[in-house]
Write an enzyme that holds these catalytic residues in place. Sequence first.
Site, mmCIF file in Angstrom:
data_model
loop_
_atom_site.group_PDB
_atom_site.id
_atom_site.type_symbol
_atom_site.label_atom_id
_atom_site.label_comp_id
_atom_site.label_asym_id
_atom_site.label_seq_id
_atom_site.Cartn_x
_atom_site.Cartn_y
_atom_site.Cartn_z
ATOM 1 C CE1 TYR A 140 -3.943 2.179 0.648
ATOM 2 C CE2 TYR A 140 -2.603 3.163 2.386
ATOM 3 C CZ TYR A 140 -3.729 3.190 1.583
ATOM 4 O OH TYR A 140 -4.637 4.220 1.702
ATOM 5 N N GLY A 143 3.196 1.486 -3.056
ATOM 6 C CA GLY A 143 2.341 1.666 -4.237
ATOM 7 C C GLY A 143 1.897 3.111 -4.352
ATOM 8 C CD GLN A 204 -1.882 1.847 18.816
ATOM 9 O OE1 GLN A 204 -1.574 1.826 19.999
ATOM 10 N NE2 GLN A 204 -2.499 0.838 18.229
HETATM 11 P P1 NAD Z 1 -12.620 1.817 0.216
HETATM 12 O O1 NAD Z 1 -11.960 0.497 0.283
HETATM 13 O O2 NAD Z 1 -13.913 2.002 0.919
HETATM 14 O O3 NAD Z 1 -12.860 2.234 -1.301
HETATM 15 C C1 NAD Z 1 -12.004 1.882 -2.346
HETATM 16 C C2 NAD Z 1 -12.849 1.657 -3.603
HETATM 17 O O4 NAD Z 1 -11.978 1.335 -4.690
HETATM 18 C C3 NAD Z 1 -13.822 0.477 -3.451
HETATM 19 O O5 NAD Z 1 -15.085 0.837 -3.964
HETATM 20 C C4 NAD Z 1 -13.165 -0.629 -4.276
HETATM 21 O O6 NAD Z 1 -14.101 -1.571 -4.765
HETATM 22 C C5 NAD Z 1 -12.496 0.184 -5.368
HETATM 23 N N1 NAD Z 1 -11.352 -0.500 -6.001
HETATM 24 C C6 NAD Z 1 -10.321 -1.141 -5.386
HETATM 25 N N2 NAD Z 1 -9.448 -1.626 -6.300
HETATM 26 C C7 NAD Z 1 -9.946 -1.270 -7.518
HETATM 27 C C8 NAD Z 1 -9.506 -1.491 -8.851
HETATM 28 N N3 NAD Z 1 -8.379 -2.169 -9.125
HETATM 29 N N4 NAD Z 1 -10.265 -0.997 -9.873
HETATM 30 C C9 NAD Z 1 -11.427 -0.332 -9.618
HETATM 31 N N5 NAD Z 1 -11.899 -0.108 -8.382
HETATM 32 C C10 NAD Z 1 -11.160 -0.570 -7.334
HETATM 33 O O7 NAD Z 1 -11.548 2.884 0.725
HETATM 34 P P2 NAD Z 1 -11.711 4.436 1.050
HETATM 35 O O8 NAD Z 1 -11.479 4.625 2.492
HETATM 36 O O9 NAD Z 1 -12.945 4.970 0.441
HETATM 37 O O10 NAD Z 1 -10.441 5.034 0.298
HETATM 38 C C11 NAD Z 1 -10.559 5.636 -0.978
HETATM 39 C C12 NAD Z 1 -9.190 6.150 -1.400
HETATM 40 O O11 NAD Z 1 -8.701 7.094 -0.455
HETATM 41 C C13 NAD Z 1 -8.136 5.043 -1.513
HETATM 42 O O12 NAD Z 1 -7.333 5.302 -2.641
HETATM 43 C C14 NAD Z 1 -7.336 5.208 -0.247
HETATM 44 O O13 NAD Z 1 -6.012 4.778 -0.410
HETATM 45 C C15 NAD Z 1 -7.420 6.709 -0.004
HETATM 46 N N6 NAD Z 1 -7.252 7.016 1.425
HETATM 47 C C16 NAD Z 1 -8.245 6.760 2.310
HETATM 48 C C17 NAD Z 1 -8.039 7.042 3.663
HETATM 49 C C18 NAD Z 1 -9.119 6.836 4.687
HETATM 50 O O14 NAD Z 1 -8.882 7.107 5.866
HETATM 51 N N7 NAD Z 1 -10.314 6.404 4.348
HETATM 52 C C19 NAD Z 1 -6.810 7.553 4.093
HETATM 53 C C20 NAD Z 1 -5.807 7.762 3.158
HETATM 54 C C21 NAD Z 1 -6.039 7.513 1.816
HETATM 55 N N1 UDP Z 2 -6.515 -0.731 15.617
HETATM 56 C C1 UDP Z 2 -6.893 -1.296 16.831
HETATM 57 N N2 UDP Z 2 -7.964 -2.142 16.845
HETATM 58 C C2 UDP Z 2 -8.680 -2.453 15.728
HETATM 59 C C3 UDP Z 2 -8.283 -1.860 14.490
HETATM 60 C C4 UDP Z 2 -7.188 -1.016 14.487
HETATM 61 O O1 UDP Z 2 -6.287 -1.033 17.877
HETATM 62 O O2 UDP Z 2 -9.656 -3.236 15.841
HETATM 63 C C5 UDP Z 2 -5.381 0.208 15.624
HETATM 64 C C6 UDP Z 2 -4.306 -0.090 14.568
HETATM 65 O O3 UDP Z 2 -3.354 -1.017 15.069
HETATM 66 C C7 UDP Z 2 -3.717 1.293 14.364
HETATM 67 C C8 UDP Z 2 -4.912 2.239 14.564
HETATM 68 O O4 UDP Z 2 -5.876 1.486 15.305
HETATM 69 O O5 UDP Z 2 -2.755 1.578 15.344
HETATM 70 C C9 UDP Z 2 -5.538 2.714 13.251
HETATM 71 O O6 UDP Z 2 -5.785 1.577 12.470
HETATM 72 P P1 UDP Z 2 -6.534 1.644 11.067
HETATM 73 O O7 UDP Z 2 -6.443 0.281 10.466
HETATM 74 O O8 UDP Z 2 -7.881 2.239 11.242
HETATM 75 O O9 UDP Z 2 -5.709 2.708 10.213
HETATM 76 P P2 UDP Z 2 -4.144 2.901 9.909
HETATM 77 O O10 UDP Z 2 -3.319 2.001 10.779
HETATM 78 O O11 UDP Z 2 -4.003 2.559 8.471
HETATM 79 O O12 UDP Z 2 -3.924 4.319 10.240
#
Ligand code: NAD
Ligand code: UDP
Length: 304
Positions: A140, A143, A204
């Site tokens: 992730y 990428g 954390q």
């Molecule tokens: P999510 O998993 O709910 O949504 C991702 C969507 O992308 C889904 O609808 C999935 O089906 C689609 N998808 C995955 N792979 C695909 C592919 N190869 N082709 C077409 N569709 C595909 O996640 P989200 O939380 O809505 O995140 C959306 C974007 O924002 C992501 O790129 C994620 O990396 C970025 N982002 C989210 C957060 C967050 O806190 N939610 C934080 C940082 C970055």
């Molecule tokens: N986490 C946790 N319990 C859970 C899910 C996540 O303690 O059931 C912790 C995880 O280890 C991390 C933080 O919560 O330290 C945020 O996790 P999340 O997967 O939401 O996002 P990210 O780690 O990608 O910021």
Amino acid sequence: MVTGGAGFIGSHLCKRLLEDGNEVICLDNFFTGSQDNIKNFYKYKTFNLVTHDITEKFIEKVDKIYNLACPASPPHYQYNAVKTIKTSVLGIINMLELADSCNARILQASTSEVYGDPIVHPQKESYWGNVNPIGIRSCYDEGKRCAETLLMDYHRQNKTDIRIVRIFNTYGPNMLPNDGRVVSNFIIQALKNEDITIYGDGTQTRSFCYIDDLVDGLVKMMNSDCTGPINLGNPAERTILNLAEMIIKLTDSKSKIIHMPLPADDPVQRQPDITLAKSVLKWVPKIGIEEGLIKTIQYFKELL
Ligand code: NAD
Ligand code: UDP
């Protein structure tokens, strides 16, 4: 066009764009997206769904691309790590080629994970990060880093019109109940009076942004002159233990906190420096954690 439009953030963004009067193509392969998230959009004649995987080429006439397609929750992006990195790298190449072919502007949903387990705190856009290139989060993190490189190289080489947004932990309705991220896990556990699973000792930190604030920032960024990268997130930082206690209180739950092993490379601290977003986009998050959690709890109550 919103790739990943049936996902958590994507569905809120599609809604906002439709309400603003835009014609919207929602492109998704439904890996973590859901029909439920977009079922209310079919009433708009301006809404179009395309089931497609961004690792494959896509041709369409579009003027703005929000590239959100990518699983974002650690259990989901680690489920098929090779596919995740292909989605970020091959996916952004396909979307950049599409942008070039029709002179479209493309906004990339990058992430605070580009900073890895940050040594600099809070994280400014100028910080290059501290990322393990070979760990379980690398599919992730690396990428998304490679995608940023590709956006910048297309911009320098082809003058592609790019926007890069680094999103910090965002939460709200439309997250999948089995999403695996901390806010949805804790709320569902609390509503079911099951044990709340804190990974590690809970010291954390993360900084949680409510979805409506984030969507506002994404739209502002798309319509700005700034290429980025720019941080979007709510700087209010808290420990995971504090989040658990808050959710137990707000749901009036009988759940007990239990501790489970901390996954590898789990960042110790995270907080966005949003000085740039404040000055360039005039954007600040408005919704505090308690208000946002109450709305999210209500959503999951209805779902359960
Ligand atoms: P999510 O998993 O709910 O949504 C991702 C969507 O992308 C889904 O609808 C999935 O089906 C689609 N998808 C995955 N792979 C695909 C592919 N190869 N082709 C077409 N569709 C595909 O996640 P989200 O939380 O809505 O995140 C959306 C974007 O924002 C992501 O790129 C994620 O990396 C970025 N982002 C989210 C957060 C967050 O806190 N939610 C934080 C940082 C970055
Ligand atoms: N986490 C946790 N319990 C859970 C899910 C996540 O303690 O059931 C912790 C995880 O280890 C991390 C933080 O919560 O330290 C945020 O996790 P999340 O997967 O939401 O996002 P990210 O780690 O990608 O910021």
